[in-house]
Every structure is written in structure tokens, then in C-alpha cells.
Design a protein around this motif. Structure first.
Motif, PDB file in Angstrom:
ATOM      1  N   LEU B  10     -46.992 108.489  87.331  1.00  0.00           N
ATOM      2  CA  LEU B  10     -48.201 107.809  86.846  1.00  0.00           C
ATOM      3  C   LEU B  10     -47.822 106.390  86.458  1.00  0.00           C
ATOM      4  O   LEU B  10     -46.807 106.174  85.806  1.00  0.00           O
ATOM      5  CB  LEU B  10     -48.748 108.529  85.603  1.00  0.00           C
ATOM      6  N   ALA B  11     -48.610 105.441  86.933  1.00  0.00           N
ATOM      7  CA  ALA B  11     -48.373 104.070  86.504  1.00  0.00           C
ATOM      8  C   ALA B  11     -49.701 103.461  86.090  1.00  0.00           C
ATOM      9  O   ALA B  11     -50.716 103.625  86.775  1.00  0.00           O
ATOM     10  CB  ALA B  11     -47.748 103.263  87.635  1.00  0.00           C
ATOM     11  N   LEU B  12     -49.699 102.805  84.954  1.00  0.00           N
ATOM     12  CA  LEU B  12     -50.898 102.098  84.496  1.00  0.00           C
ATOM     13  C   LEU B  12     -50.671 100.609  84.654  1.00  0.00           C
ATOM     14  O   LEU B  12     -49.598 100.101  84.327  1.00  0.00           O
ATOM     15  CB  LEU B  12     -51.190 102.419  83.024  1.00  0.00           C
ATOM     16  N   ARG B  13     -51.670  99.947  85.196  1.00  0.00           N
ATOM     17  CA  ARG B  13     -51.560  98.496  85.395  1.00  0.00           C
ATOM     18  C   ARG B  13     -52.699  97.810  84.656  1.00  0.00           C
ATOM     19  O   ARG B  13     -53.855  97.936  85.049  1.00  0.00           O
ATOM     20  CB  ARG B  13     -51.669  98.144  86.888  1.00  0.00           C
ATOM     21  N   ASP B  14     -52.391  97.127  83.574  1.00  0.00           N
ATOM     22  CA  ASP B  14     -53.374  96.278  82.875  1.00  0.00           C
ATOM     23  C   ASP B  14     -54.665  97.010  82.509  1.00  0.00           C
ATOM     24  O   ASP B  14     -55.759  96.489  82.720  1.00  0.00           O
ATOM     25  CB  ASP B  14     -53.717  95.049  83.730  1.00  0.00           C
ATOM     26  N   ILE B  15     -54.508  98.196  81.953  1.00  0.00           N
ATOM     27  CA  ILE B  15     -55.705  98.950  81.560  1.00  0.00           C
ATOM     28  C   ILE B  15     -56.313  98.340  80.292  1.00  0.00           C
ATOM     29  O   ILE B  15     -55.611  98.122  79.300  1.00  0.00           O
ATOM     30  CB  ILE B  15     -55.329 100.427  81.268  1.00  0.00           C
ATOM     31  N   SER B  16     -57.624  98.039  80.374  1.00  0.00           N
ATOM     32  CA  SER B  16     -58.323  97.514  79.199  1.00  0.00           C
ATOM     33  C   SER B  16     -59.587  98.311  78.971  1.00  0.00           C
ATOM     34  O   SER B  16     -60.222  98.764  79.921  1.00  0.00           O
ATOM     35  CB  SER B  16     -58.716  96.050  79.399  1.00  0.00           C
ATOM     36  N   LYS B  17     -59.927  98.494  77.708  1.00  0.00           N
ATOM     37  CA  LYS B  17     -61.161  99.195  77.367  1.00  0.00           C
ATOM     38  C   LYS B  17     -61.716  98.619  76.074  1.00  0.00           C
ATOM     39  O   LYS B  17     -60.995  98.453  75.099  1.00  0.00           O
ATOM     40  CB  LYS B  17     -60.878 100.689  77.182  1.00  0.00           C
ATOM     41  N   ARG B  18     -63.003  98.268  76.129  1.00  0.00           N
ATOM     42  CA  ARG B  18     -63.657  97.704  74.952  1.00  0.00           C
ATOM     43  C   ARG B  18     -64.778  98.624  74.495  1.00  0.00           C
ATOM     44  O   ARG B  18     -65.472  99.216  75.320  1.00  0.00           O
ATOM     45  CB  ARG B  18     -64.280  96.351  75.310  1.00  0.00           C
ATOM     46  N   PHE B  19     -64.937  98.745  73.174  1.00  0.00           N
ATOM     47  CA  PHE B  19     -66.139  99.375  72.629  1.00  0.00           C
ATOM     48  C   PHE B  19     -66.845  98.302  71.841  1.00  0.00           C
ATOM     49  O   PHE B  19     -66.405  97.940  70.755  1.00  0.00           O
ATOM     50  CB  PHE B  19     -65.781 100.542  71.707  1.00  0.00           C
ATOM     51  N   GLN B  20     -67.939  97.781  72.418  1.00  0.00           N
ATOM     52  CA  GLN B  20     -68.637  96.647  71.810  1.00  0.00           C
ATOM     53  C   GLN B  20     -67.617  95.576  71.426  1.00  0.00           C
ATOM     54  O   GLN B  20     -66.933  95.060  72.279  1.00  0.00           O
ATOM     55  CB  GLN B  20     -69.474  97.133  70.639  1.00  0.00           C
ATOM     56  N   SER B  21     -67.470  95.309  70.140  1.00  0.00           N
ATOM     57  CA  SER B  21     -66.603  94.186  69.791  1.00  0.00           C
ATOM     58  C   SER B  21     -65.133  94.607  69.655  1.00  0.00           C
ATOM     59  O   SER B  21     -64.249  93.775  69.572  1.00  0.00           O
ATOM     60  CB  SER B  21     -67.081  93.574  68.468  1.00  0.00           C
ATOM     61  N   VAL B  22     -64.884  95.922  69.639  1.00  0.00           N
ATOM     62  CA  VAL B  22     -63.528  96.385  69.412  1.00  0.00           C
ATOM     63  C   VAL B  22     -62.779  96.551  70.743  1.00  0.00           C
ATOM     64  O   VAL B  22     -63.285  97.189  71.656  1.00  0.00           O
ATOM     65  CB  VAL B  22     -63.538  97.741  68.676  1.00  0.00           C
ATOM     66  N   VAL B  23     -61.608  95.954  70.810  1.00  0.00           N
ATOM     67  CA  VAL B  23     -60.784  96.149  72.000  1.00  0.00           C
ATOM     68  C   VAL B  23     -59.831  97.305  71.705  1.00  0.00           C
ATOM     69  O   VAL B  23     -58.907  97.171  70.909  1.00  0.00           O
ATOM     70  CB  VAL B  23     -59.989  94.880  72.343  1.00  0.00           C
ATOM     71  N   ALA B  24     -60.071  98.445  72.342  1.00  0.00           N
ATOM     72  CA  ALA B  24     -59.256  99.622  72.053  1.00  0.00           C
ATOM     73  C   ALA B  24     -57.961  99.580  72.855  1.00  0.00           C
ATOM     74  O   ALA B  24     -56.901  99.962  72.369  1.00  0.00           O
ATOM     75  CB  ALA B  24     -60.030 100.891  72.366  1.00  0.00           C
ATOM     76  N   ASN B  25     -58.054  99.114  74.092  1.00  0.00           N
ATOM     77  CA  ASN B  25     -56.877  98.977  74.952  1.00  0.00           C
ATOM     78  C   ASN B  25     -56.892  97.588  75.556  1.00  0.00           C
ATOM     79  O   ASN B  25     -57.902  97.158  76.104  1.00  0.00           O
ATOM     80  CB  ASN B  25     -56.891 100.009  76.095  1.00  0.00           C
ATOM     81  N   ASP B  26     -55.764  96.904  75.440  1.00  0.00           N
ATOM     82  CA  ASP B  26     -55.714  95.513  75.873  1.00  0.00           C
ATOM     83  C   ASP B  26     -54.578  95.368  76.888  1.00  0.00           C
ATOM     84  O   ASP B  26     -53.420  95.285  76.508  1.00  0.00           O
ATOM     85  CB  ASP B  26     -55.491  94.640  74.625  1.00  0.00           C
ATOM     86  N   HIS B  27     -54.932  95.390  78.149  1.00  0.00           N
ATOM     87  CA  HIS B  27     -53.957  95.203  79.238  1.00  0.00           C
ATOM     88  C   HIS B  27     -52.697  96.050  79.041  1.00  0.00           C
ATOM     89  O   HIS B  27     -51.602  95.524  78.859  1.00  0.00           O
ATOM     90  CB  HIS B  27     -53.597  93.720  79.373  1.00  0.00           C
ATOM     91  N   ILE B  28     -52.901  97.331  79.055  1.00  0.00           N
ATOM     92  CA  ILE B  28     -51.769  98.237  78.854  1.00  0.00           C
ATOM     93  C   ILE B  28     -51.149  98.609  80.195  1.00  0.00           C
ATOM     94  O   ILE B  28     -51.859  99.000  81.130  1.00  0.00           O
ATOM     95  CB  ILE B  28     -52.228  99.494  78.108  1.00  0.00           C
ATOM     96  N   SER B  29     -49.859  98.441  80.290  1.00  0.00           N
ATOM     97  CA  SER B  29     -49.130  98.835  81.497  1.00  0.00           C
ATOM     98  C   SER B  29     -47.893  99.622  81.095  1.00  0.00           C
ATOM     99  O   SER B  29     -47.192  99.236  80.174  1.00  0.00           O
ATOM    100  CB  SER B  29     -48.664  97.607  82.286  1.00  0.00           C
ATOM    101  N   PHE B  30     -47.671 100.739  81.752  1.00  0.00           N
ATOM    102  CA  PHE B  30     -46.381 101.422  81.672  1.00  0.00           C
ATOM    103  C   PHE B  30     -46.361 102.487  82.749  1.00  0.00           C
ATOM    104  O   PHE B  30     -47.384 102.733  83.397  1.00  0.00           O
ATOM    105  CB  PHE B  30     -46.108 102.009  80.283  1.00  0.00           C
ATOM    106  N   SER B  31     -45.227 103.090  82.980  1.00  0.00           N
ATOM    107  CA  SER B  31     -45.205 104.135  83.988  1.00  0.00           C
ATOM    108  C   SER B  31     -44.364 105.317  83.527  1.00  0.00           C
ATOM    109  O   SER B  31     -43.498 105.199  82.674  1.00  0.00           O
ATOM    110  CB  SER B  31     -44.674 103.594  85.319  1.00  0.00           C
ATOM    111  N   VAL B  32     -44.702 106.480  84.084  1.00  0.00           N
ATOM    112  CA  VAL B  32     -44.063 107.733  83.716  1.00  0.00           C
ATOM    113  C   VAL B  32     -43.415 108.301  84.970  1.00  0.00           C
ATOM    114  O   VAL B  32     -44.099 108.521  85.979  1.00  0.00           O
ATOM    115  CB  VAL B  32     -45.106 108.733  83.173  1.00  0.00           C
ATOM    116  N   ALA B  33     -42.094 108.518  84.907  1.00  0.00           N
ATOM    117  CA  ALA B  33     -41.382 109.046  86.075  1.00  0.00           C
ATOM    118  C   ALA B  33     -41.584 110.554  86.165  1.00  0.00           C
ATOM    119  O   ALA B  33     -41.899 111.199  85.169  1.00  0.00           O
ATOM    120  CB  ALA B  33     -39.896 108.713  85.961  1.00  0.00           C
ATOM    121  N   PRO B  34     -41.390 111.132  87.365  1.00  0.00           N
ATOM    122  CA  PRO B  34     -41.489 112.589  87.482  1.00  0.00           C
ATOM    123  C   PRO B  34     -40.468 113.252  86.560  1.00  0.00           C
ATOM    124  O   PRO B  34     -39.315 112.810  86.483  1.00  0.00           O
ATOM    125  CB  PRO B  34     -41.162 112.860  88.943  1.00  0.00           C
TER     126      PRO B  34
END
Lengths: 360, 520
Positions: B10-34
Motif C-alpha cells: 500500500l502506498a499513499l501519495r499526498d492524501i488530503s482530507k478536509r472537514f469544512q475548515s478543519v484539515v484532518a489529513n494534509d498531504h500524507i504520504s507513506f508506504s507499507v511493504a508486504p
């Protein structure tokens, strides 16, 4: 496809106060099409229905006469509704209140004295309270839903009143009409404005509405009612007894409904008849919700409902609108209000089905 | 192997998520090896839950990309996530109490086979991974640890390639944690990746191969937990130096302030716990801890102590010699017994009401915030302001609704509301549950100070680490009975852990030992 209901982010205060206005608008719009469908001239009928009752001073005084009992009952109901105590039986409590007050009026028929009216009011309040005590007892002791018991007891009350006015209390000089004697003057509420039917009870109602407001805003019991309604566990934590709150709200709303019944028979009616009101006890539920359970809102919505009664009568005469139209109007108003309230808090989403075979 | 290393599970590239004014996830990237056990570390509110919900398809990211075995995917629903081979064990279980293990699993998996075959598979999988389960048991008869097993087995039945575990150990005894780790290591050896969410540093050091640290919705660091110190990780997580708690010089009076004698309360709920013959004493200035796995009668006990449940025999609870067992919550408060229930929102506070109004719940009579039945709005406002100031509560002011506060701030407010009333006895349940480290330190410090001034404090907590730090003496509640108390300084984690497992664990315990031998 299936329908999903999901909560919206917090509804703003403005939305909460806008929904009654929106509901009224939608009701008027639907009324337009309803009248069109009935083959009437919709604009003219709406004019008679909604505007005509407000055009004269006498018209306004009549609105006060109608709004009075609605506001008085709704003030009590709203307090219970805040505590999640659903007294649907105000009509029955009103009836028993009227029986109590009427009994006093008849017992002292022909006598005069300033003490008769206060005694009637007391008897009326007690009658309503006693009748509301039945659902309160069943709820606190056996967890029986007060919605069902209070509603069903309404029909019992109407029949009990029937027994009295068709039987022992019937006017001996009344040509066998099912009604009691007209009350003596001492048992009738003084008018506050000549040439109108506005009586002292309307002023009392106004005072009650203000007192209810004070109680909810400033007293511990008002706070207790709100906490019990919003967060029952927090109420227990705070040491507020739910059962006592149930008793308090039912007795209060029952007592005020009984007082409203007293004002009706000691005011505009002047005697006991089999059907005392055009359903004030039920309409007051709509008044309470339309007024956002707030005393000031309740006064405004009480007038709106009064318009629907008086306007309905005018339109009956002028446009041959069926009598049921008033009920339909009130029903639509409540329906739209509840719908708007719901939609301001939740959104409905149509979502494509993605589930395959569900486990059996 | 090479190929696998090139393409992470699994690899995440720049995941962002906002709830109205709150930024819950701000460009999150990392990866998980098997096969990697990957820790996602962060305080409450750091964005961990939002992130895993995105991975599991419960939420959708506003921006960014998810790569699965090297290929970009969109995960619109948990159903789709499971289809990809992603399983998740939530912190709060979704099990029907009145149904059997088998029925619950059948309801929760996609394309369930017929029940007989499923029962066989449950037994096979649970044997293989050392998670003994009887498919025919009803859920309400299971301990919390066993319930978690049901959830894990439900995931394993779908042969996941990535298992997400959200704070799995918060409800387990130390022994159960060890057993869970054996299972997780076995899964990892078989090539299943595990995304392990926690804020317990020691666990992460013991179990995880790699850690990604989140703070304020961003990745603030990555480390190898085996190498990095716990203190170092904590500082990454909190972003500042850890405050050292100042423990008072122990001066516990021998005179007991609170005496509970043979407290017995039958439960009124269908699956509730009966309290049986609970007795203990707490001296002035003493902090007494009650440990135990959730659902062993803690709520019932807290309510009986606080007066939400009243008792027939007044002398069951005595405060400075006065029998108060028959009194309700507010009357006990007037005698000097204050309490903080576990559930902050809806029990300790009314979320729809202002902080000022919320002070009225417990301080209206003690502090005269209401007189002759009338609320004193200014006094209530002032008291709320005082709590806000003294406990550094982040709130818009006394008029802010309780619902607008974050969990940690609301907890500080609630604890502050009771502490500033200087009660003679304070009953406090889960004082720092789901609260960030800063707020937890504030709350613990306040309890120390209160004890120093002579208050007898009872702390009911599932967090053993917390009890070991905070209390002078502790006892363990198990299935509604309380163990004899032990001085905290002399208690060992193993000893307490065994008490926590208690009688209730007996059958499961024996079965577990058998099968763990089988496994390892």
C-alpha cells in the motif's frame, strides 16, 4: 438504488427559525393548488382564507379570542415537549377542566360573588391536572407511553362530557338540547373591550406565556426540563429525577389545558356543550412546534392558527370551501414544518446499490 | 522478493482530507511493504482515524492517490476495500449481543458460504492463528478480548493482504496483548501487512517494523521503533518536551474518608453486570485506583458511588462517618462527594448547552450558581470562565456550546468543574480516556493537587499505565467483584493483569494456553 439519510453538518440558528416561514410558504402554495383542484378561484379563496380575517379591528379581536386558548395550551405543551414528555391529550384535559369549572358554575348557579370565577379557574386547573395525572402515573410507574394514554383518554373525556350534558347537567328549560344552562354573570369572564368578545382570560394567557418564558430561561426547574430532554444521562448525573420531570410537565400542561377549557366555557361559550372546541388541544401541538417551543414564537403561531380557523369560516361562506379545509391546512402546515425540520438536519441521498448477494 | 520491494503493498501519495475548515489529513504520504507491521502513531486528533477510514473506503480523500500493489486504485466503500484484500478491526466492535459468533460473522462478511461450512472455516482459522473461538457462543457471554477475536477472525476469513487495527489493545489485559501480538507476528510472517494504530509506545517498539508519526494531520516523522527511544517517539508525536508530573510527597491519612462496605447492586440492564459485595476504604489525601477490563461493572460501580443509583442501606457508603448510601447524586454532592462519569458528552455534560449552563449540572447548589430556584447567570458564567482559565481549556468562552470543544478540552473542563469545587471525595472514571498527552498531564496534576489538600480520590480506569502512575493503592474489578487492594508501589503488571483476567477468563484462559502451545 437505495435511499440514504445522512446527518448534515450542524444546522445554523438561522435555518431553525427559517423553517417555520418556509413551511407556511409551502402550505400556502399547496393550498393554491388544492383550491384550484376543488374548482375554486385560488387567489380569491386564499385572500378570504388568509387576509380577510385580519382586515378589521373586530377581525383581530376575534383572532385574539381564538389564539388565546391555543397559546395557553401550547405554552404548557411546549414545556413538556422540551423534556421529551409528549402530552398529546390536551384536548381531553381541556374537557375535564371545563367539566370541573362548569360543575362549579352550575353548583352556584344564580348566586353572585367575586369568588365564583377564581373557584372555577381552580376547579378547571385541577380537573386538567387530575386528568393528566393518569398518563403521568402510568408512565412513571409502568413505562406506558404517555403519547398513547393521553391521546386515548381524550376520547374518554369527550364521552364523559357527553354523559353529563345529555344527562344530569342538561338544562331543564333547554328544550332537550344537549347543553347545560347558560352560566350566571358571576361565572362569566368580564370583557376587556366593549363590542368584542375579548375576555380577561386573554390577558391571563399573555401573563402565562411570559411566565413560561421566564421559567424556561431563568429557573432551575426550566433548566432541569431542558437537561432531561436533551441528555437523560446527564440529568441523572445532575441529580434531576426523570419521573419528577414527567409529573411536573404533565401536571403543568394538563393544568393549563384545564384553564383554557375554563376560559372557553366562562368566555365565548357561556355554558357546557358536547363539543367545546374545534380541536384546540390538538391544534396547540402544531402551535407549539411552529413556535419553536418558544413562548414568543408560540404567540405568533397561535395567531396564524387562529387565522386558519377564522379564515376557514369566511371562505366557507364566501367560496363554499368545505369545512374540512381548515383541518387540511393545519395538517399541511405541520407536515411541511416537520419535513423542513428534518431536511434541515438530514440530507437524503440516492445511492446506487453496490451490494451483491447479501448473506442469507 | 525484489519485485515486492519495488511495489509496496500500500502506498499513499499526498492524501488530503478536509472537514469544512478543519484539515484532518494534509498531504500524507507513506508506504507499507508486504509483511510489514507498520505503526501509525499519533495523539487523538492527529488524523489517524480519518486516514484509515480513507484506506478502508469509509471516507473518500479530497486529494491524493492510493496505490495498491503498485497500481492506483479508488476505494469507494468498505466492500470494495475488502474486495482488494483490506481488512479492518475497529476500536468499537460492531457485534450483535444476542446473536452467536457464527451469525455475527455471517452477517459481516461478503459472499458468506452456508453456515455449516462457515463454522468449519471459523474453527480452522481460529486454530491456525491461536484465536480460540466457539462459533455457537452468544456474543454477550464473551469477554471484550474474545469479542475482539471475533472481529479479527471475521477479517482473516477473507484472507486479507493488509489488516488495519485501530487501537486494538486498549480493551485487553496485558496477557491478552501478548497473545494478540503472537497472532499478528504470525500473520506478518505469512506476508500479510499490518497497519497498526496506537499511541502506546512500548507496544510499537515491541511489535512494529516501521512507524509513521502523525501530528496535526501531517506526517512529522518516520522511524524504526526498534532503534528510536520511546521518549523520542513521544516527542515527535506531541511536538514538544514532555511535561514531567510532579508527584506530591505522600502523606496519606490513616483515617478513612470514604468507606464502601459490602456494596451489592443487581444490574437493571439485560447484559449488565451485578455488583457483588464490594468493599474498600480511601483515606484523606489518598488516590485509590480501580483497574479492570471494560464491561466488568465499572459503570455500575461509578454510578452507585456517585449516587446515580441509590442504595437501600445508607451505611453502605460513608463519607467522614456520615451514611450517604441512600442519598441521590445532588444530595451526595452537598455532603462533599463529586464525580466525573466516563462518558463526557451526554453524561458528564449536555453537548447542546453552553459551558456556563453545564456548570449548573453539578455546581448549582455547592457554589450557589442557583438560588431559591433561580439561576444566577453571571455567577455561572464567572465559574465557567474560572474553569476555562485555570485548566487552560481551549474554548470560545463560557457561552460556547460544550459540543464545540474537542474531547480533551471538554474533559479538562469537566474535571476542572469538579476539582475547583474542592470536594471531600472525588469519584472519577476514565480521567484521560482519548485525551492528548498535554491534557492528560493537566488532569493528573490537578488530581495530585486535590489529594494533597486532603480529598479522597477514586480513579476508575482501564488504562493500567495511568493507574500505576497516579494511584497510591489499587484494586481490580472483575465481573462485579473487587479484588483486595494492593499498594501501587508493590504491584506488578503481571499480578494485576492476572486479576484483570480474573475468574471470567478461566475457561478461555485454559483453551488459549492449549492452542498457543499448538501455535508456538
Amino acid at each position: 438504488m437505495w435511499v440514504k439519510v445522512e446527518p448534515r453538518q450542524e444546522a445554523s440558528r438561522r435555518v431553525i427559525y427559517a423553517t417555520p416561514v418556509l413551511a407556511v410558504g409551502l402550505t400556502v402554495l399547496s393550498g393554491y393548488f388544492l383550491f384550484l383542484f376543488l374548482g375554486l378561484a385560488p387567489a380569491k379563496t386564499l385572500y378570504h382564507f388568509l387576509i380577510s380575517p385580519t382586515l378589521t379591528f373586530y377581525g383581530w379581536s376575534e383572532l385574539c379570542v381564538k389564539a388565546g386558548p391555543l397559546v395557553l395550551i401550547a405554552s404548557g405543551l411546549a414545556i413538556g415537549f422540551r423534556a421529551n414528555v409528549w402530552n398529546i391529550g390536551a384536548e381531553g384535559q381541556l374537557t375535564l377542566g371545563a367539566v370541573g369549572a362548569g360543575g362549579v358554575a352550575l353548583a352556584f348557579w344564580g348566586e353572585s360573588g367575586l369568588w365564583i370565577l377564581p373557584l372555577m379557574c381552580l376547579a378547571g386547573i385541577l380537573g386538567g391536572m387530575l386528568y393528566a395525572a393518569i398518563p403521568a402515573f402510568l408512565k412513571t410507574r409502568y413505562e406506558v407511553s404517555e403519547i398513547l394514554t393521553s391521546l386515548m383518554l381524550t376520547y374518554v373525556a369527550t364521552l364523559a362530557l357527553g354523559i353529563l350534558v345529555y344527562g344530569p347537567w342538561r338544562d331543564p328549560m333547554g328544550f332537550n338540547f344537549p347543553q347545560t344552562r347558560m352560566f350566571s354573570d358571576s361565572a362569566l369572564l368580564p370583557l376587556i373591550l366593549d363590542g368584542t368578545r375579548m375576555h380577561l382570560g386573554i390577558l391571563v394567557t399573555l401573563a402565562v406565556a411570559v411566565a413560561a418564558w421566564m421559567m424556561m430561561a431563568r429557573t432551575v426547574i426550566g433548566f432541569q426540563i431542558k437537561v432531561v430532554g436533551l441528555a437523560p444521562a446527564a440529568a441523572r448525573f445532575a441529580g434531576f429525577s426523570r419521573n419528577r420531570t414527567v409529573w411536573f410537565s404533565l401536571l403543568l400542561s394538563g393544568g393549563l389545558a384545564g384553564l383554557a377549557g375554563t376560559f372557553e366555557i366562562a368566555g365565548p361559550i357561556g355554558q357546557l356543550v358536547p363539543h367545546l372546541t374545534p380541536g384546540y388541544g390538538f391544534t396547540a401541538i402544531i402551535v407549539a412546534f411552529l413556535g419553536r417551543l418558544h413562548p414568543l414564537g408560540i404567540i405568533a403561531s397561535g395567531f396564524l392558527m387562529a387565522i386558519s380557523y377564522n379564515g376557514g369560516e369566511i371562505a366557507q361562506v364566501e367560496d363554499r370551501l368545505p369545512q374540512a379545509a381548515t383541518g387540511v391546512f393545519q395538517g399541511m402546515l405541520l407536515f411541511y414544518l416537520l419535513a423542513c425540520d428534518f431536511l434541515s438536519r438530514y440530507r437524503i441521498r440516492l445511492a446506487a446499490t453496490r451490494r451483491e448477494a447479501s448473506p442469507s | 522478493m525484489d519485485e515486492e520491494q519495488r511495489a509496496p503493498r500500500l502506498a499513499l501519495r499526498d492524501i488530503s482530507k478536509r472537514f469544512q475548515s478543519v484539515v484532518a489529513n494534509d498531504h500524507i504520504s507513506f508506504s507499507v511493504a508486504p509483511g510489514q507491521v507498520h505503526a501509525l502513531l499519533g495523539e487523538n486528533g492527529a488524523g489517524k482515524s480519518t486516514l484509515v477510514k480513507i484506506i478502508y473506503g469509509v471516507l473518500q480523500a479530497d486529494e491524493g492517490q492510493i496505490l495498491w500493489d503498485g497500481r492506483p486504485v479508488t476505494i469507494d466503500s468498505p466492500h470494495q476495500a475488502r474486495g482488494q484484500g483490506i481488512g479492518m478491526v475497529f476500536q468499537h466492535f460492531s457485534l450483535f449481543e444476542a446473536m452467536t459468533v457464527l451469525e455475527n460473522i455471517a452477517l459481516g462478511i461478503d459472499n458468506a458460504p452456508d453456515l455449516k461450512e462457515l463454522a468449519d472455516r471459523i474453527v480452522t482459522v481460529s486454530r491456525k492463528y491461536g484465536l480460540p473461538l466457539d462459533p455457537s457462543r452468544e456474543i454477550h457471554t464473551l469477554s471484550v478480548g474474545e469479542r475482539q477475536r471475533v472481529e479479527i477472525v471475521r477479517c482473516l476469513l477473507q484472507n486479507p493482504k493488509l489488516l488495519i487495527m485501530d487501537e486494538p489493545t486498549s480493551v485487553l489485559t496485558p496477557q491478552e496483548v501478548e497473545r494478540l501480538f503472537v497472532t499478528l507476528r504470525q500473520l506478518s510472517d505469512e506476508g500479510c501487512s499490518i497497519l497498526y494504530i496506537s499511541h502506546k509506545l512500548q507496544e510499537i517498539k515491541d511489535l512494529c517494523h516501521h512507524a509513521t508519526v502523525l501530528r496535526g494531520g501531517r506526517v512529522v516523522g518516520e522511524c524504526d521503533p526498534a532503534v528510536e527511544t520511546a521518549r523520542g517517539m513521544a516527542q515527535l508525536m506531541i511536538g514538544s518536551e514532555l511535561k514531567q508530573l510532579v508527584r506530591r510527597a505522600g502523606s496519606v491519612s490513616a483515617e478513612p474518608r470514604l468507606i464502601v462496605e459490602n456494596l451489592t447492586v443487581p444490574s437493571t440492564l439485560a447484559f449488565g453486570i451485578d455488583l457483588k459485595g464490594i468493599s474498600f476504604e480511601v483515606g484523606a489525601g489518598e488516590i485509590f485506583g480501580i483497574a479492570g477490563v471494560a464491561g466488568n461493572g465499572q459503570n455500575e460501580l461509578t454510578q452507585a458511588l456517585a449516587g446515580e443509583t441509590t442504595l437501600h442501606r445508607p451505611s453502605t457508603i460513608r463519607l467522614d462517618g456520615k451514611a450517604i448510601g441512600h442519598l441521590g447524586a445532588e444530595q451526595r454532592r452537598m455532603h462533599g462527594l463529586c464525580s466525573v462519569p466516563e462518558e463526557r458528552s451526554g453524561h458528564a455534560s449536555v453537548p447542546e448547552m453552553s459551558l456556563a449552563a453545564n456548570t449548573l449540572l453539578t455546581a448549582r447548589n455547592r457554589l450557589g450558581l442557583a438560588r431559591q430556584g433561580f439561576i444566577q447567570p453571571t455567577e455561572a458564567q464567572d465559574y465557567a470562565q474560572r474553569v476555562i482559565d485555570e485548566f487552560a481549556v481551549k474554548a470560545a468562552g463560557p457561552s460556547a456550546n460544550a459540543a464545540t470543544l474537542s474531547g480533551g478540552n471538554l474533559q479538562k473542563f469537566i474535571v476542572g468543574r469538579e476539582v475547583l469545587q474542592s470536594p471531600e471525595v472525588l469519584i472519577i472514571a476514565q480521567p484521560t480516556w482519548g485525551v492528548d498527552a498535554g491534557a492528560a498531564a493537566t488532569i493528573h496534576q490537578a488530581l495530585f493537587k486535590l489529594a494533597q489538600n486532603g480529598t479522597a480520590i477514586v480513579v476508575v480506569s482501564q488504562d493500567l499505565d495511568e493507574l500505576l502512575v497516579v494511584t497510591d493503592r489499587l484494586a481490580v474489578i472483575n465481573l462485579g467483584t473487587l479484588s483486595p487492594s494492593i499498594a501501587t508501589a508493590e504491584a506488578s503488571v503481571e499480578q494485576i493483569g492476572l486479576l484483570m483476567g480474573g475468574l471470567h477468563g478461566m475457561e478461555g484462559e485454559a483453551a488459549d494456553r492449549g492452542s498457543s502451545k499448538h501455535v508456538g
